[in-house]
Enzyme design. Sequence first.
Site, PDB file in Angstrom:
ATOM      1  N   HIS A  44      10.059  -1.053  -5.734  1.00  9.61           N
ATOM      2  CA  HIS A  44       9.612  -1.668  -3.794  1.00  9.61           C
ATOM      3  C   HIS A  44      10.578  -2.413  -3.737  1.00  9.61           C
ATOM      4  O   HIS A  44      11.106  -2.706  -2.316  1.00  9.61           O
ATOM      5  CB  HIS A  44       8.739  -2.802  -3.388  1.00  9.61           C
ATOM      6  N   GLU A  88      -1.794  12.431  -2.919  1.00 11.99           N
ATOM      7  CA  GLU A  88      -0.947  11.795  -3.825  1.00 11.99           C
ATOM      8  C   GLU A  88      -1.526  11.513  -5.574  1.00 11.99           C
ATOM      9  O   GLU A  88      -1.023  11.025  -6.104  1.00 11.99           O
ATOM     10  CB  GLU A  88      -0.546  10.382  -3.492  1.00 11.99           C
ATOM     11  N   ASP A 114       3.415   8.530  -5.539  1.00 11.58           N
ATOM     12  CA  ASP A 114       2.484   8.515  -7.138  1.00 11.58           C
ATOM     13  C   ASP A 114       2.362   9.565  -7.283  1.00 11.58           C
ATOM     14  O   ASP A 114       1.883  10.322  -8.558  1.00 11.58           O
ATOM     15  CB  ASP A 114       1.398   7.963  -5.729  1.00 11.58           C
TER      16      ASP A 114
HETATM   17  C1  PEP Z   1       3.398   7.388  -2.326  1.00  8.12           C
HETATM   18  O1  PEP Z   1       2.736   6.641  -3.127  1.00  8.12           O
HETATM   19  O2  PEP Z   1       4.351   8.189  -2.371  1.00  8.12           O
HETATM   20  C2  PEP Z   1       3.420   6.432  -0.757  1.00  8.12           C
HETATM   21  C3  PEP Z   1       3.669   6.554   0.095  1.00  8.12           C
HETATM   22  O3  PEP Z   1       2.783   5.264  -1.432  1.00  8.12           O
HETATM   23  P1  PEP Z   1       3.534   4.123  -2.211  1.00  8.12           P
HETATM   24  O4  PEP Z   1       4.869   4.069  -2.355  1.00  8.12           O
HETATM   25  O5  PEP Z   1       3.038   2.845  -1.254  1.00  8.12           O
HETATM   26  O6  PEP Z   1       2.542   3.947  -3.161  1.00  8.12           O
HETATM   27 MG    MG Z   2       1.063   5.320  -2.942  1.00  6.52          MG
END
Ligand code: PEP
Ligand code: MG
Length: 557
Positions: free
Chosen positions: A190, A432, A456
């Site tokens: 993140h 995902e 994911d």
């Molecule tokens: C993902 O998993 O690609 C997604 C967009 O969600 P996050 O990154 O918040 O898990």
């Molecule tokens: Mg995700």
Amino acid sequence: MSMVTIQGKGVFGGVAIGRISFYSREKLVVKRRHIEDPQAELERLEQAKTITLQELQSLYEKARKEVGEASAAVFEIHQMMVEDEDYNESIANIINSQKLNAEYAVATTADHFAQMFSSMDDDYMRGRAADVHDVSDRLLKNLMNKSGGITSSDEKVILCADDLAPSETVQLDKDSVMAFATCYGSTNSHTAILARTMNIPAIIGLGESLTAEYDGKMGIVDGFTGTLYIEPDDVTLAKMQKKQAEDLRKKKLLQELKGKDNISKDGQHVNVFANIGSPQDMGAVLMNDAGGVGLFRSEFLYLESEDYPTEEAQFAAYRTVLESMGGKKVVIRTLDIGADKQIDYFKLDKEENPALGYRAIRICLTRPEIFKTQLRALMRASVYGNLSIMFPMIISVGEVRQIKKMLDTVKAELNAEGIPYKDDVEIGIMIETPASVIISDELAKEVDFFSVGTNDLTQYTLACDRQNPKLEPFCDTHHPAILRMIKMAADNAHKNGCWIGICGELGADTSLTEVFLAMGIDELSVSPGMVLPVRDQIINSSVKDREEEVLKAAGVL
Ligand code: PEP
Ligand code: MG
């Protein structure tokens, strides 16, 4: 000191030149020390207090501008605490009568006052214990001349850290960060996503050579090559200044794309939307001229707060985003916590494998009171714009039906209360998990759209923990298995009248834009900083008469 060069991995391009601020979460260690001159000690305390009050005043003004008077008030309370008579009397007493150092006097007084607040009956007063510690820590830091922690100066800095948890990124004073550089972290962590949202250069994986000893030193972040220079020599500085100027010129050229349609040379239209984590990211969305919001990670509202955000607070946030987009599509994803996004007040059990654990929709379906509050806030906000709701981590048709049932209950409640909402809000799911891809033909019959979460989907398909930087060499993001899965979901979506987008980080990979065009992907939702580069790529592509060739080259066919 001569120049130090540390090599890591760039996760967002750009060059930043400025002072390094090392984010340290280590607790301040306060030593008990006898002093000879209480007067000198009191003067030192006065100086630290003055700086503390100035910091709090600028935090107050900034918060008032950005989040309003009510949320800014906490800094006023902190100012009052610094000047509180009893608090100061206690500190001065310890210094004068026991001849002890100011740090020790502040720390002891803070403990004493915090304990006093903690033992009160009133919830509000009990909550003040944390404030006493917070403000006393600030005072201590200034006494000890420590600049670590979350920066609050006016000067923009290169923020260095071992890594930042999502809960830490939400507390950052983002206006004072010009670049990120971290020891650890992965491309899709993140911190990396935040850098791409903020449009600022970032490097991860610099390793343990990056330490707090560089706090306060001059640095250069080259996000293109993943290099961090500390105390650069004149030649490097000049070279980097030139590179920075060239980059800015290119970014300016990209800005000229604003207002233009996203149509490939042979007439294929693709929506390019932006991913956000909070209403505060809307500035970046508008600045980069995104066609909509393709993913609002609503869990950041939960991460930012100290308790479950109320229906009203959520409603206000959703409404702000919808209104800022002025009728353009806004896809809000329901709560997706668990795995790397942990929230204390949810009191979730510690798990062996949190990525494969009790997370996202699994929490929402088993704790309906939390889910219903969010659904109510979303439906109430729906009248203020063009809302779509999306659900994360789906693995079965049963889950989608259960969700729709809950949504019907919420609508019935709103009807009964005479509260307006839009009845034609689009419903979609994240693709995902491998399971959702395999049954995407059935899932498509239940919803209006799919959005592929490649972050994911990649971790579950390749069995590579997205948080583990060691696995990056094994984690081929262009793996044909992933690309074939996206194609499979796209075909099933289109056969059943759904549109399909990609909101994972892969959507912004411009080396794949033509592949996505060939698959007929309808929307790419990317970090705000990647909107214009992706649009540029679309406008300069044409794949209509060579779709098969493009797909074969990527290993999709
Ligand atoms: C993902 O998993 O690609 C997604 C967009 O969600 P996050 O990154 O918040 O898990
Ligand atoms: Mg995700």
